[in-house]
Design a protein around this motif. Structure first.
Motif, PDB file in Angstrom:
ATOM      1  N   ASP A 142     -26.460   6.881 -14.188  1.00  0.00           N
ATOM      2  CA  ASP A 142     -26.906   7.984 -13.329  1.00  0.00           C
ATOM      3  C   ASP A 142     -25.697   8.789 -12.855  1.00  0.00           C
ATOM      4  OD1 ASP A 142     -25.744   6.651 -11.164  1.00  0.00           O
ATOM      5  OD2 ASP A 142     -27.646   6.221 -10.181  1.00  0.00           O
ATOM      6  N   MET A 143     -25.948   9.836 -12.097  1.00  0.00           N
ATOM      7  CA  MET A 143     -24.876  10.729 -11.661  1.00  0.00           C
ATOM      8  C   MET A 143     -23.989  10.130 -10.577  1.00  0.00           C
ATOM      9  SD  MET A 143     -25.124  13.141 -13.779  1.00  0.00           S
ATOM     10  CE  MET A 143     -23.900  14.259 -13.145  1.00  0.00           C
ATOM     11  N   THR A 144     -24.342   8.951 -10.072  1.00  0.00           N
ATOM     12  CA  THR A 144     -23.481   8.280  -9.093  1.00  0.00           C
ATOM     13  C   THR A 144     -22.592   7.241  -9.757  1.00  0.00           C
ATOM     14  OG1 THR A 144     -25.072   6.535  -8.551  1.00  0.00           O
ATOM     15  CG2 THR A 144     -25.230   8.602  -7.294  1.00  0.00           C
ATOM     16  N   GLY A 145     -22.718   7.093 -11.083  1.00  0.00           N
ATOM     17  CA  GLY A 145     -21.896   6.139 -11.831  1.00  0.00           C
ATOM     18  C   GLY A 145     -22.537   4.774 -11.998  1.00  0.00           C
ATOM     19  N   VAL A 146     -23.774   4.604 -11.536  1.00  0.00           N
ATOM     20  CA  VAL A 146     -24.446   3.316 -11.692  1.00  0.00           C
ATOM     21  C   VAL A 146     -25.023   3.244 -13.102  1.00  0.00           C
ATOM     22  CG1 VAL A 146     -26.260   1.782 -10.862  1.00  0.00           C
ATOM     23  CG2 VAL A 146     -24.956   3.163  -9.235  1.00  0.00           C
ATOM     24  N   LYS A 147     -24.671   2.172 -13.809  1.00  0.00           N
ATOM     25  CA  LYS A 147     -25.056   1.991 -15.208  1.00  0.00           C
ATOM     26  C   LYS A 147     -26.122   0.900 -15.315  1.00  0.00           C
ATOM     27  CE  LYS A 147     -23.010   0.449 -19.558  1.00  0.00           C
ATOM     28  NZ  LYS A 147     -21.734   0.040 -20.169  1.00  0.00           N
ATOM     29  N   PHE A 148     -27.225   1.237 -15.974  1.00  0.00           N
ATOM     30  CA  PHE A 148     -28.315   0.306 -16.216  1.00  0.00           C
ATOM     31  C   PHE A 148     -28.332   0.005 -17.713  1.00  0.00           C
ATOM     32  CE2 PHE A 148     -29.220   2.716 -12.471  1.00  0.00           C
ATOM     33  CZ  PHE A 148     -29.805   1.807 -11.595  1.00  0.00           C
ATOM     34  N   THR A 149     -28.227  -1.267 -18.079  1.00  0.00           N
ATOM     35  CA  THR A 149     -28.156  -1.649 -19.489  1.00  0.00           C
ATOM     36  C   THR A 149     -29.427  -2.381 -19.891  1.00  0.00           C
ATOM     37  OG1 THR A 149     -25.754  -1.839 -19.287  1.00  0.00           O
ATOM     38  CG2 THR A 149     -26.767  -2.870 -21.198  1.00  0.00           C
TER      39      THR A 149
END
Length: 161
Positions: A142-149
């Motif tokens: 997302d645009m806050t840098g949180v990565k969902f794998t």
């Protein structure tokens, strides 16, 4: 009279072939421009978001996904498929007419696990989908840098009508 009809048909056939060639050239050039624009947006997003941190979907989290405007379009993040060396921007709102430019959020949110992303299978976008396999990794940042794998566990292809 037969000669006139023959000439009209011949001219029509040649005109259709010329038109088809011009149209194919147009499609090729517009695909290359779309790929270049998408790559530029990916670079811009990568420069804007902080260092990646891992996230997870939780029904208790907020569902609004922050977006950032780039060149007059709002984007909610990036989708990455490492096995196919693909990183694409995700437009915040579904717009069928612009699907050939980059993937769009159809509905939902990454935060509650309901995000649905739609795109085109043209070169430079979701063209890898015919090769994707169960077990491949896909991530959304997302645009806050949180990565969902995620790991692919099912494949559904819907043809446009």
């Amino acid at each position: 009279m037969k000669r006139l009809i023959s000439n009209i048909l011949l001219f029509s056939g040649v005109a259709l072939i010329v038109f088809s060639c011009i149209y194919m050239l147009y499609l090729h050039i517009s695909q290359k421009e779309a790929i270049k624009a998408s790559d530029n947006i990916v670079s811009t997003i990568l420069s804007l978001i902080p260092e990646n941190q891992n996230g997870y979907a939780d029904e208790n989290d907020f569902t609004d996904m922050p977006s950032v405007e780039i060149n007059g379009n709002d984007f909610i993040g990036l989708i990455k498929v490492p096995a196919y060396d693909v990183i694409l921007p995700i437009h915040s709102n579904w717009t069928k007419n612009a699907l050939t430019s980059y993937p769009h959020r159809f509905n939902g949110s990454i935060y509650d696990g309901s995000l649905v992303i739609g795109g085109s299978d043209i070169k430079g976008q979701f063209d890898f989908t015919e090769y994707i396999s169960i077990g491949d990794e896909v991530s959304v940042t997302d645009m806050t840098g949180v990565k969902f794998t995620y790991t692919v566990d099912d494949i559904i292809t819907i043809k446009d009508n």
